[in-house]
Design a protein around this motif. Structure first.
Motif, PDB file in Angstrom:
ATOM      1  N   ASN A  47       1.011  -1.281   0.091  1.00  0.00           N
ATOM      2  CA  ASN A  47      -0.023   0.015  -0.123  1.00  0.00           C
ATOM      3  C   ASN A  47       0.847   1.148  -0.168  1.00  0.00           C
ATOM      4  N   PRO A  48       1.641   1.398  -1.086  1.00  0.00           N
ATOM      5  CA  PRO A  48       2.619   2.648  -1.017  1.00  0.00           C
ATOM      6  C   PRO A  48       1.947   3.922  -1.351  1.00  0.00           C
ATOM      7  N   SER A  49       2.703   5.114  -0.641  1.00  0.00           N
ATOM      8  CA  SER A  49       2.369   6.340  -0.823  1.00  0.00           C
ATOM      9  C   SER A  49       2.583   6.760  -2.244  1.00  0.00           C
ATOM     10  N   MET A  50       2.440   8.044  -2.333  1.00  0.00           N
ATOM     11  CA  MET A  50       2.831   8.477  -3.822  1.00  0.00           C
ATOM     12  C   MET A  50       4.319   8.648  -3.816  1.00  0.00           C
ATOM     13  N   ASP A  51       4.864   9.032  -2.777  1.00  0.00           N
ATOM     14  CA  ASP A  51       6.242   9.189  -2.494  1.00  0.00           C
ATOM     15  C   ASP A  51       6.990   7.848  -2.737  1.00  0.00           C
ATOM     16  N   GLU A  52       6.599   6.790  -2.207  1.00  0.00           N
ATOM     17  CA  GLU A  52       7.153   5.617  -2.270  1.00  0.00           C
ATOM     18  C   GLU A  52       7.101   5.304  -3.786  1.00  0.00           C
ATOM     19  N   ALA A  54       7.111   7.076  -6.435  1.00  0.00           N
ATOM     20  CA  ALA A  54       7.869   7.874  -6.942  1.00  0.00           C
ATOM     21  C   ALA A  54       9.255   7.418  -6.835  1.00  0.00           C
ATOM     22  N   ALA A  55       9.714   7.095  -5.757  1.00  0.00           N
ATOM     23  CA  ALA A  55      11.085   6.628  -5.473  1.00  0.00           C
ATOM     24  C   ALA A  55      11.370   5.444  -6.285  1.00  0.00           C
ATOM     25  N   VAL A  56      10.347   4.475  -6.320  1.00  0.00           N
ATOM     26  CA  VAL A  56      10.473   3.241  -7.040  1.00  0.00           C
ATOM     27  C   VAL A  56      10.840   3.518  -8.720  1.00  0.00           C
ATOM     28  N   VAL A  57      10.063   4.463  -9.016  1.00  0.00           N
ATOM     29  CA  VAL A  57       9.996   4.878 -10.450  1.00  0.00           C
ATOM     30  C   VAL A  57      11.474   5.439 -10.651  1.00  0.00           C
ATOM     31  N   GLY A  58      11.826   6.495  -9.759  1.00  0.00           N
ATOM     32  CA  GLY A  58      12.906   7.430 -10.024  1.00  0.00           C
ATOM     33  C   GLY A  58      12.402   8.459 -11.121  1.00  0.00           C
ATOM     34  N   SER A  59      13.466   8.874 -12.049  1.00  0.00           N
ATOM     35  CA  SER A  59      13.186   9.821 -12.901  1.00  0.00           C
ATOM     36  C   SER A  59      12.561   9.389 -14.125  1.00  0.00           C
ATOM     37  N   GLY A  60      12.559   8.037 -14.630  1.00  0.00           N
ATOM     38  CA  GLY A  60      12.090   7.784 -15.732  1.00  0.00           C
ATOM     39  C   GLY A  60      10.664   7.619 -15.849  1.00  0.00           C
ATOM     40  N   ALA A  61      10.335   7.287 -17.278  1.00  0.00           N
ATOM     41  CA  ALA A  61       8.964   7.298 -17.543  1.00  0.00           C
ATOM     42  C   ALA A  61       8.587   5.876 -17.501  1.00  0.00           C
ATOM     43  N   HIS A  62       9.415   4.907 -17.244  1.00  0.00           N
ATOM     44  CA  HIS A  62       8.961   3.409 -17.103  1.00  0.00           C
ATOM     45  C   HIS A  62       9.938   2.732 -16.141  1.00  0.00           C
ATOM     46  N   CYS A  63       9.330   1.628 -15.759  1.00  0.00           N
ATOM     47  CA  CYS A  63       9.986   0.847 -14.455  1.00  0.00           C
ATOM     48  C   CYS A  63      10.257  -0.673 -14.977  1.00  0.00           C
ATOM     49  N   SER A  64      11.211  -0.917 -14.430  1.00  0.00           N
ATOM     50  CA  SER A  64      11.743  -2.435 -14.701  1.00  0.00           C
ATOM     51  C   SER A  64      11.036  -3.488 -13.427  1.00  0.00           C
ATOM     52  N   LEU A  65      10.927  -4.749 -13.965  1.00  0.00           N
ATOM     53  CA  LEU A  65      10.625  -5.618 -12.905  1.00  0.00           C
ATOM     54  C   LEU A  65      11.507  -5.585 -11.735  1.00  0.00           C
ATOM     55  N   SER A  66      12.867  -5.370 -11.960  1.00  0.00           N
ATOM     56  CA  SER A  66      13.947  -5.408 -11.036  1.00  0.00           C
ATOM     57  C   SER A  66      13.650  -4.372  -9.851  1.00  0.00           C
ATOM     58  N   ALA A  73      10.604  -4.772  -1.608  1.00  0.00           N
ATOM     59  CA  ALA A  73      11.455  -4.998  -0.470  1.00  0.00           C
ATOM     60  C   ALA A  73      11.467  -4.005   0.723  1.00  0.00           C
ATOM     61  N   LYS A  74      11.093  -2.793   0.341  1.00  0.00           N
ATOM     62  CA  LYS A  74      11.041  -1.827   1.127  1.00  0.00           C
ATOM     63  C   LYS A  74       9.498  -1.448   1.748  1.00  0.00           C
ATOM     64  N   GLN A  75       8.944  -2.233   1.177  1.00  0.00           N
ATOM     65  CA  GLN A  75       7.300  -1.997   1.589  1.00  0.00           C
ATOM     66  C   GLN A  75       6.979  -3.148   2.948  1.00  0.00           C
TER      67      GLN A  75
END
Length: 149
Positions: A47-52, A54-66, A73-75
Motif C-alpha cells: 500500500n505505497p504512498s505517492m512518494d514511495e 515515485a522513489a521506485v520509478v525514479g526519474s524515468g517514464a518506465h520501470c523494470s521488474l527489478s 522489498a522496502k514495503q
C-alpha cells in the motif's frame, strides 16, 4: 472467518503476483509505464504512498521488474495481524476502555464493502461475553482471531 484469514497472512509479498501484474500492465517488453507502478505494487499486497511510488520509478517514464522487486522489498506487507485487528477495533472504543458496543459493531460489519453475513458476525460476537451495557471486550475478539485465523 474471512476477516481473520486476511489478517493472518504472513509478512512478505507475493512475487508471482507482482510478476503477473507486471506482465499484464507492461507497455513494451520489460517496461512498465510509471503511472502503473502503484497499481502493480498494490496487486502484490503493498500500500505505497505517492512518494514511495515515485522513489521506485525514479526519474524515468518506465520501470523494470527489478525496480519493482526492489521497491517491494522496502514495503511493509502484512504486519502483526493481532495488532492490526486491535487497532481497527479500537475505532469503536470511543471511551478507551477496551470495549465495543455490540449493536454498533454488528451494523458496521454488515455494511463493509466485503460484507460479512449474519452468521459470520454472530460467530465473532459469540467469542466474547457481553457486559450489562451490551458491550464486549476487544481482547476477546483479538485472541479469537489469533487462534482461528
Amino acid at each position: 472467518t474471512t476477516l481473520f484469514r486476511s489478517l493472518g497472512k504472513k509478512m512478505g509479498y507475493d512475487k508471482k503476483r507482482l510478476e503477473e501484474a507486471f506482465v499484464l500492465y507492461q507497455e513494451d517488453q520489460d517496461k512498465l509505464p510509471a503511472h502503473r507502478v502503484g497499481e502493480v505494487l498494490r496487486c502484490a499486497g503493498a500500500n505505497p504512498s505517492m512518494d514511495e511510488v515515485a522513489a521506485v520509478v525514479g526519474s524515468g517514464a518506465h520501470c523494470s521488474l527489478s525496480q519493482l522487486h526492489a521497491g517491494m522489498a522496502k514495503q511493509t506487507v502484512g504486519g502483526d495481524p493481532s495488532h492490526e485487528l486491535r487497532e481497527c477495533l479500537s475505532i469503536f472504543d470511543s471511551l478507551g476502555e477496551g470495549m465495543i458496543e455490540a449493536g454498533e459493531f454488528r451494523g458496521v460489519m454488515a455494511n463493509l464493502g466485503d460484507a460479512f453475513n449474519s452468521e459470520e458476525i454472530g460467530q465473532l460476537m459469540l467469542m466474547s461475553e457481553l457486559n450489562a451495557e451490551g458491550k464486549f471486550a476487544i481482547d476477546d475478539i483479538v485472541s479469537y482471531g489469533a487462534t482461528y485465523k
